[in-house]
Motif scaffolding. Structure first.
Motif, PDB file in Angstrom:
ATOM      1  N   ASN A 509       0.833  -1.206   0.000  1.00 14.48           N
ATOM      2  CA  ASN A 509       0.000   0.000   0.000  1.00 14.48           C
ATOM      3  C   ASN A 509       0.869   1.258   0.000  1.00 14.48           C
ATOM      4  N   VAL A 510       1.911   1.245   0.823  1.00 21.92           N
ATOM      5  CA  VAL A 510       2.837   2.377   0.854  1.00 21.92           C
ATOM      6  C   VAL A 510       3.539   2.518  -0.495  1.00 21.92           C
ATOM      7  N   ALA A 511       3.971   1.398  -1.053  1.00 23.94           N
ATOM      8  CA  ALA A 511       4.677   1.420  -2.342  1.00 23.94           C
ATOM      9  C   ALA A 511       3.799   2.020  -3.435  1.00 23.94           C
ATOM     10  N   ARG A 512       2.521   1.670  -3.440  1.00 22.09           N
ATOM     11  CA  ARG A 512       1.622   2.230  -4.453  1.00 22.09           C
ATOM     12  C   ARG A 512       1.488   3.749  -4.293  1.00 22.09           C
ATOM     13  N   ALA A 513       1.427   4.214  -3.057  1.00 18.17           N
ATOM     14  CA  ALA A 513       1.320   5.659  -2.828  1.00 18.17           C
ATOM     15  C   ALA A 513       2.573   6.377  -3.318  1.00 18.17           C
ATOM     16  N   VAL A 514       3.738   5.810  -3.029  1.00 15.07           N
ATOM     17  CA  VAL A 514       4.993   6.419  -3.469  1.00 15.07           C
ATOM     18  C   VAL A 514       5.100   6.349  -4.988  1.00 15.07           C
ATOM     19  N   ALA A 515       4.721   5.226  -5.570  1.00 14.89           N
ATOM     20  CA  ALA A 515       4.778   5.083  -7.026  1.00 14.89           C
ATOM     21  C   ALA A 515       3.854   6.093  -7.703  1.00 14.89           C
ATOM     22  N   ARG A 516       2.678   6.301  -7.132  1.00 12.24           N
ATOM     23  CA  ARG A 516       1.752   7.285  -7.703  1.00 12.24           C
ATOM     24  C   ARG A 516       2.382   8.672  -7.680  1.00 12.24           C
ATOM     25  N   TYR A 517       3.062   8.992  -6.582  1.00 13.43           N
ATOM     26  CA  TYR A 517       3.752  10.291  -6.506  1.00 13.43           C
ATOM     27  C   TYR A 517       4.839  10.376  -7.582  1.00 13.43           C
ATOM     28  N   ILE A 518       5.585   9.313  -7.749  1.00 16.56           N
ATOM     29  CA  ILE A 518       6.677   9.301  -8.740  1.00 16.56           C
ATOM     30  C   ILE A 518       6.122   9.515 -10.143  1.00 16.56           C
ATOM     31  N   PHE A 519       5.061   8.790 -10.478  1.00 13.13           N
ATOM     32  CA  PHE A 519       4.462   8.959 -11.809  1.00 13.13           C
ATOM     33  C   PHE A 519       3.870  10.364 -11.976  1.00 13.13           C
ATOM     34  N   ASP A 520       3.168  10.845 -10.946  1.00 12.56           N
ATOM     35  CA  ASP A 520       2.488  12.146 -11.048  1.00 12.56           C
ATOM     36  C   ASP A 520       3.472  13.301 -11.186  1.00 12.56           C
ATOM     37  N   PRO A 527       6.639   4.458 -18.688  1.00 16.46           N
ATOM     38  CA  PRO A 527       5.356   5.148 -18.865  1.00 16.46           C
ATOM     39  C   PRO A 527       4.396   4.856 -17.715  1.00 16.46           C
ATOM     40  N   THR A 528       3.514   5.799 -17.440  1.00 11.32           N
ATOM     41  CA  THR A 528       2.499   5.619 -16.402  1.00 11.32           C
ATOM     42  C   THR A 528       1.516   4.528 -16.824  1.00 11.32           C
ATOM     43  N   PRO A 529       1.315   3.501 -16.003  1.00 13.78           N
ATOM     44  CA  PRO A 529       0.396   2.431 -16.380  1.00 13.78           C
ATOM     45  C   PRO A 529      -1.057   2.875 -16.252  1.00 13.78           C
ATOM     46  N   ASP A 530      -1.929   2.226 -17.013  1.00 12.65           N
ATOM     47  CA  ASP A 530      -3.366   2.525 -16.924  1.00 12.65           C
ATOM     48  C   ASP A 530      -3.927   2.078 -15.575  1.00 12.65           C
ATOM     49  N   ASP A 531      -3.444   0.942 -15.083  1.00  9.46           N
ATOM     50  CA  ASP A 531      -3.924   0.388 -13.809  1.00  9.46           C
ATOM     51  C   ASP A 531      -2.713   0.203 -12.907  1.00  9.46           C
ATOM     52  N   LEU A 532      -2.480   1.165 -12.028  1.00  2.04           N
ATOM     53  CA  LEU A 532      -1.283   1.143 -11.196  1.00  2.04           C
ATOM     54  C   LEU A 532      -1.258  -0.070 -10.278  1.00  2.04           C
ATOM     55  N   ALA A 533      -2.398  -0.403  -9.672  1.00  2.00           N
ATOM     56  CA  ALA A 533      -2.433  -1.531  -8.742  1.00  2.00           C
ATOM     57  C   ALA A 533      -2.063  -2.833  -9.451  1.00  2.00           C
ATOM     58  N   ALA A 534      -2.629  -3.052 -10.626  1.00  2.00           N
ATOM     59  CA  ALA A 534      -2.326  -4.275 -11.370  1.00  2.00           C
ATOM     60  C   ALA A 534      -0.869  -4.295 -11.813  1.00  2.00           C
TER      61      ALA A 534
END
Length: 549
Positions: A509-520, A527-534
């Motif tokens: 869960n933490v990794a997804r939040a950090v990854a979202r920040y990195i992509f944003d 490239p930014t994936p369409d479905d980050l969780a998947a």
């Protein structure tokens, strides 16, 4: 009878296959695999599944009389069957993490040269200066994504252990995999051998490192620079985690390279983030916001200044001015209060050297500054004595008390002391684990502010996004994401971190939040994936035996 021809495969066969920890599965090899790869007769006839093999590990572990013996057993298991090793760790993190890392790793490092079975990782000696690229190329895996490196000068709170400190990179990288699913094949532990100032080690007949005083100054800096540049050439996608470097080197090395290569210092940024997460959660318990708290640190080294710096940035995000955010953080060390007229301060202490009269007594500093939280990063066991804790309890209905120093013997106080001397009112978290405390009819569950909640998750985010740089903001995002996962029910029991039994889900869960920040923020290398969780789920290593070609 004509012997069967050796099969054409892309991996070893026979005894060589059984000796490859990444491929070996011992009695879990199927009958067909045994026939195909020349294993018949080299194993008992019975074919076992993974669960049976795991049960055998648990039984064997119970036979061991001490945690150090369990550490040695688990190290040998990893040397023999990497998949089973990680299956064991991930089956019960709360049980296994203290065995493969703190607190057991402290004793393991002290005795590393005595308990060594099979060397792991890469050892780079300063006597090999000019050859580091060639030495790194000796590592068999070419797509290394994470390097944890130490020079062994400040191992936990134990001081200079020279190359015995290799236990730290090995343990940290095991947690990357066990806690956040980073594939083990992309990790590499490294120790830089620049000598040791530990006379006992130099004289010990089994010590494996250079028997000379530590190299310092320009020669040391040149060696570090060669190492950093060699990594860029040999493993261009690797992120470097600096670990257990001493104060004179830790912060300057991070400052020198953080904007040039993908790197971070866990003692500075990881410790800061886990402390920040704990303070955010603790603020909920004391019925206030983070920006309402006042913080006094015992210790003014890399951990203290790292926590204070990240905390100040988070307070700015919460609406305080930069000056006011820094003024909420005070440092106190062996020389007394860090204040503006004190001489000899490091560059990293100076932002927290506020105007104030000198104070040379920690209890007096509490009485004058009236902190709502004290954070121990001094490495001095029992420094939070009864007077200190009772003073905090007198000033605060719910005093926040964080003795963060490792290992347990260096903790500034125990959980029982914190709860007993505050009549159960303390909001407590420590760097080392403590057992539940029973006070009257109440049970208190001490929280452990372990970096394991942060650096593996940040690592998984970097691995998934291929970020080229690591920023402080990523650690603030990680801290906030961690604090959000502490449930009201857990807070009601006094917990300010999720249970370690949930570490994989929490880390992802933490990794997804950090990854979202990195992509944003445009920091990703993919490239930014369409479905980050998947997308993230596909990156996660799961310990399971897979068919061999």
């Amino acid at each position: 009878m004509t012997a069967k021809p050796t099969p054409l495969t892309n991996h070893p066969t026979g005894v060589a296959l059984l000796r490859d920890p990444a491929l070996n599965r011992s009695t879990a090899f199927t009958e067909a695999e045994r026939e195909k790869f020349g294993l018949v007769g080299l194993l008992p006839d019975r074919v076992e599944d993974e669960e049976v093999r795991l049960q055998r590990v648990l039984v064997q572990l119970d036979y061991k009389p001490t945690d150090l013996e369990r550490y040695i057993f688990l190290s040998s298991l990893r040397d023999n069957d990497e998949t089973l090793y990680f299956k064991a760790l991930m089956s019960d993190p709360a049980r296994f993490l203290p065995l493969v890392y703190t607190p057991t790793v402290g004793e393991a490092c002290q005795k590393f040269d005595q308990i060594l079975r099979r060397p792991a990782g890469v050892y780079l000696s300063i006597t090999r200066k000019g050859q580091l690229r060639d030495l790194l190329r000796n590592w068999p895996h070419k797509d290394v994504r994470f390097i944890v490196v130490t020079d062994g000068e400040r191992i936990l709170g134990l001081g200079d252990l020279g190359i015995n400190g290799m236990g730290i990179p090995i343990g940290k990288l095991a947690l990357y995999t066990a806690c956040a699913g980073v594939p083990p094949k992309v990790t590499l532990p490294i120790t830089l051998d620049v000598g040791t100032n530990n006379e006992a080690l130099i004289k010990h007949p089994l010590y494996l490192g250079l028997r000379q005083p530590r190299i310092t100054g320009a020669e040391y800096d040149e060696f570090i620079d060669e190492f950093i540049m060699a990594v860029q050439d040999v493993f261009p996608r690797a992120c470097i985690q600096f670990e257990d470097f001493a104060l004179p080197h830790a912060a300057p090395i991070l400052a020198r390279y953080r904007d040039k290569v993908c790197c971070f210092n866990d003692d500075i940024q990881g410790t800061a983030a886990v402390a920040l997460a704990g303070l955010i959660a603790a603020s909920k318990i004391v019925d206030g916001a983070l920006k309402d708290q006042r913080f006094l640190f015992l210790g003014a080294g890399t951990a203290a200044t790292g926590i204070a710096a990240l905390l100040a940035k988070a307070l700015e995000q919460d609406g305080l001015s930069a000056a006011e955010a820094k003024r909420r953080c005070w440092l106190f060390d062996i020389g007394g209060l860090i204040q503006s007229k004190r001489e000899g301060l490091t560059l990293f202490q100076q932002p927290f050297a506020h105007e104030h009269a000198p104070l040379d007594n920690f209890t007096a500093a509490i009485e004058v500054l009236k902190p709502t939280a004290i954070i121990g990063v001094s490495g001095v066991g029992k420094a939070f004595d009864r007077t200190v804790i009772e003073t905090m309890a007198k000033l605060n209905e719910r005093p926040i008390i964080f003795p963060y120093s490792n290992p347990t013997s260096h903790s500034e106080c125990t959980a029982e002391e914190a709860y007993r001397w505050t009549d159960g009112r303390a909001v407590f978290a420590s760097g080392s684990p403590f057992q539940p405390v029973y006070l009257g009819d109440k049970t208190f569950l001490p929280s452990q502010g372990n970096n394991v909640y942060i650096f593996p998750a940040v690592g998984m985010a970097i691995y998934a996004t291929e970020a080229a740089r690591v920023t402080d903001e990523m650690f603030i995002v990680a801290a906030r994401a961690l604090a959000e996962q502490v449930t009201p029910a857990q807070i009601a029991t006094g917990l300010i971190y999720p249970p370690q039994s949930m570490i994989l889900d929490v880390s992802l869960n933490v990794a997804r939040a950090v990854a979202r920040y990195i992509f944003d923020h445009g920091l990703a290398g993919v490239p930014t994936p369409d479905d980050l969780a998947a997308y993230m789920a596909e990156k996660v290593y799961r310990p399971a035996y897979r068919p061999l070609a």
